[in-house]
Write an enzyme that holds these catalytic residues in place. Structure first.
Site, PDB file in Angstrom:
ATOM      1  N   SER A 132       7.462  -2.474   3.333  1.00 10.17           N
ATOM      2  CA  SER A 132       8.085  -3.508   3.998  1.00 10.17           C
ATOM      3  C   SER A 132       6.898  -3.923   5.915  1.00 10.17           C
ATOM      4  O   SER A 132       6.801  -4.232   6.251  1.00 10.17           O
ATOM      5  CB  SER A 132       9.583  -3.171   4.258  1.00 10.17           C
ATOM      6  OG  SER A 132      10.546  -3.190   2.996  1.00 10.17           O
ATOM      7  N   TRP A 179       2.011  -0.798  -6.193  1.00  7.21           N
ATOM      8  CA  TRP A 179       2.436  -1.852  -6.681  1.00  7.21           C
ATOM      9  C   TRP A 179       2.598  -3.498  -7.015  1.00  7.21           C
ATOM     10  O   TRP A 179       3.013  -3.610  -6.936  1.00  7.21           O
ATOM     11  CB  TRP A 179       4.255  -2.187  -5.930  1.00  7.21           C
ATOM     12  CG  TRP A 179       4.112  -0.702  -5.411  1.00  7.21           C
ATOM     13  CD1 TRP A 179       4.144  -0.322  -4.204  1.00  7.21           C
ATOM     14  CD2 TRP A 179       5.113   0.881  -6.295  1.00  7.21           C
ATOM     15  NE1 TRP A 179       5.190   1.214  -3.969  1.00  7.21           N
ATOM     16  CE2 TRP A 179       5.361   1.621  -5.094  1.00  7.21           C
ATOM     17  CE3 TRP A 179       5.169   0.794  -7.189  1.00  7.21           C
ATOM     18  CZ2 TRP A 179       5.764   3.208  -5.645  1.00  7.21           C
ATOM     19  CZ3 TRP A 179       5.636   2.040  -7.786  1.00  7.21           C
ATOM     20  CH2 TRP A 179       5.995   2.986  -7.154  1.00  7.21           C
ATOM     21  N   SER A 187      16.235  -5.860   0.501  1.00  4.05           N
ATOM     22  CA  SER A 187      17.598  -5.882   0.792  1.00  4.05           C
ATOM     23  C   SER A 187      17.191  -5.527   2.456  1.00  4.05           C
ATOM     24  O   SER A 187      17.975  -6.869   2.777  1.00  4.05           O
ATOM     25  CB  SER A 187      18.545  -5.665  -0.038  1.00  4.05           C
ATOM     26  OG  SER A 187      18.787  -6.338  -1.421  1.00  4.05           O
ATOM     27  N   SER A 238       0.198  -7.597  12.274  1.00  4.27           N
ATOM     28  CA  SER A 238       0.203  -8.128  10.893  1.00  4.27           C
ATOM     29  C   SER A 238      -0.354  -9.207  11.708  1.00  4.27           C
ATOM     30  O   SER A 238      -0.460 -10.216  10.335  1.00  4.27           O
ATOM     31  CB  SER A 238       1.735  -8.351  10.724  1.00  4.27           C
ATOM     32  OG  SER A 238       1.940  -9.175  11.656  1.00  4.27           O
ATOM     33  N   GLU A 244       9.439  -8.084  -3.156  1.00  2.00           N
ATOM     34  CA  GLU A 244       8.632  -8.849  -2.374  1.00  2.00           C
ATOM     35  C   GLU A 244       9.822  -9.048  -0.978  1.00  2.00           C
ATOM     36  O   GLU A 244      10.006 -10.663  -1.736  1.00  2.00           O
ATOM     37  CB  GLU A 244       9.300 -10.483  -3.392  1.00  2.00           C
ATOM     38  CG  GLU A 244       7.962  -9.818  -4.034  1.00  2.00           C
ATOM     39  CD  GLU A 244       7.690 -11.375  -4.293  1.00  2.00           C
ATOM     40  OE1 GLU A 244       8.172 -12.517  -3.644  1.00  2.00           O
ATOM     41  OE2 GLU A 244       7.188 -11.593  -5.914  1.00  2.00           O
ATOM     42  N   GLU A 285       1.017  -1.231   0.004  1.00  2.00           N
ATOM     43  CA  GLU A 285       0.232   0.185  -0.130  1.00  2.00           C
ATOM     44  C   GLU A 285       0.555   1.440  -0.076  1.00  2.00           C
ATOM     45  O   GLU A 285       1.931   1.083   0.285  1.00  2.00           O
ATOM     46  CB  GLU A 285      -1.270  -0.051   1.019  1.00  2.00           C
ATOM     47  CG  GLU A 285      -1.702  -1.172   1.135  1.00  2.00           C
ATOM     48  CD  GLU A 285      -3.079  -0.757   2.489  1.00  2.00           C
ATOM     49  OE1 GLU A 285      -2.515  -0.057   3.171  1.00  2.00           O
ATOM     50  OE2 GLU A 285      -3.663  -1.707   2.591  1.00  2.00           O
TER      51      GLU A 285
END
Length: 408
Positions: free
Chosen positions: A136, A162, A391, A184, A388, A131
């Site tokens: 992250s 995205w 790093s 979460s 996804e 969103e």
């Protein structure tokens, strides 16, 4: 249990060579055009569907390869062809993984075929998690799903961003908050069927790389989906939420949410995509260094060039080994006790960025032009360290796993 091996069997070699041929003959010749157009390459997807690459059966065969190497091998070859077009071909897979990871057998059988369509009428699917204020930081997600008991429907409101294939997909898989008090842990995933009122495409992004892949916002305004579109079902959700509430009260173990389960399953595959792009750039640079002459000899005769190529190949092979290990572990049920999935994605992603940059340097001024593909490969490689799980997030996951500490 399949033993870990670096030797592909005859069937795997045959599939690898078939995919490599498609990438060389169909994907690569179209790469520059669709990068410039910044549009979904429907004709290429249809060609992939005609030969059986873009299909549920193909991905199921690779997914259930007992060695775990089917998916990473396929990803590497397709992304060796071109990252943008390959992502358009495999982007539906993330939504499919979301259903496989969280759905019932009935949901898997009902929705995944609709994500692909057929060779005469290809479809795509979208997985919608990120969103504007929650990338992250998945706990910051604002999209809400409220259960309407009177109609046995879930009502979804919010904006996703995205999203690969967002807005043009036949089927959208949307992660939403069902219990804000659990952070979460209070998330669930929902199927939004085709032509559901209230779902629309927002901004389509003009991107630095992977430009042949459609990326856009997905806007949900009072979107009503039937109760059976909750992945896993309401009974399973209620049980999971009850356990989460108890653990929150007692300060107990953490619970994985639906989006994280999907990302964990797909990270080695993303690593394989990065390996494919890195390998493609390395091969262009190697060929160029052997044929380009300066001062009367091929530039590969210079240690400054030769040593770069040696480092590039070493990093690519190391990245592939990490990806294959993680894929084998996931398939054979071995736990990621050292965050091996995140390790593979981290190292392969960073390798793609570094190797493609080195390829440009070896080609010099030619590498900086669009006459040679390494410029596009370098732009494409930038995404691997971002989507996804960045790093930085991979390093956080690895550090937390190794230390057992809540590192921030």
């Amino acid at each position: 249990m399949a033993e870990f091996t670096l030797d592909l069997n005859d069937d795997q070699k045959q599939v690898r060579d078939w995919l490599h041929g498609f990438a060389a003959d169909v994907i690569r010749p179209a790469a520059s055009e669709w990068d410039e157009r910044e549009e979904t390459p429907w004709p290429v997807i249809q060609e992939a569907a005609k030969v059986g690459i873009y299909s549920l059966d193909f991905y199921a065969q690779q997914f259930f390869d007992p060695t775990g190497l089917g998916i990473p091998m396929a990803m590497e070859e397709l992304f060796w062809g071109d990252a943008g077009i390959a992502l358009s071909i495999v982007g539906t897979g993330l939504a499919a993984v979301g259903v496989l990871a969280n759905g019932t057998e009935e949901q898997i059988g009902t929705w995944i075929p609709q994500m692909y369509g057929d060779a005469n009428d290809v479809k795509v699917a979208a997985f919608c998690s990120s969103e504007p204020d929650a990338g992250s930081d998945v706990a910051a997600m604002r999209t809400r799903a409220v259960y309407d008991e009177a109609t046995d429907e879930w009502v979804l409101d919010g904006t996703k961003t995205w999203a690969t294939n967002g807005g043009i997909a036949n089927v959208h898989v949307v992660v939403a908050v069902v219990d804000a008090g659990l952070g979460s842990k209070g998330h669930a995933s929902f199927i939004v069927p085709p032509d559901t009122p209230g779902l629309s495409q927002g901004q389509k992004f003009k991107k630095h790389g992977i430009r042949a892949s459609h990326t856009a916002e997905v806007v949900l305004e009072g979107v009503r989906v039937p109760g059976h579109c909750l992945l896993g079902g309401k009974e399973k959700l209620d049980e999971r939420l009850a356990r989460a509430r108890e653990r929150v009260k007692s300060g107990g173990e953490r619970v994985k949410n639906a989006a994280m389960a999907t990302f964990e399953a797909s990270r080695p595959a993303v690593g394989a995509m990065a390996v494919g792009t890195a390998r493609a750039a390395y091969e262009v640079a190697l060929d160029y260094a052997k044929t380009r002459s300066q001062f009367g000899r091929p530039i590969i005769d210079n240690q400054g060039i030769a040593f770069q190529l040696a480092d590039m190949r070493t990093r690519i092979d190391a990245a592939r080994l990490l990806v294959w290990r993680a894929s084998w572990m996931a398939t054979t049920g071995k736990p990621f006790t050292s965050a091996e999935g995140s390790m593979s994605k981290l190292y392969a992603s960073e390798t793609a960025k570094k190797v493609t940059a080195q390829a440009i340097q070896i080609l010099g001024g030619n590498g900086f032009t669009r006459e040679y593909p390494v410029e596009r490969m370098h732009r494409d490689a930038a995404i691997y360290t971002i989507f996804e799980g960045t790093s930085e997030i991979q390093r956080l996951v690895i550090a937390r796993t190794l230390s057992g500490m809540p590192i921030r």
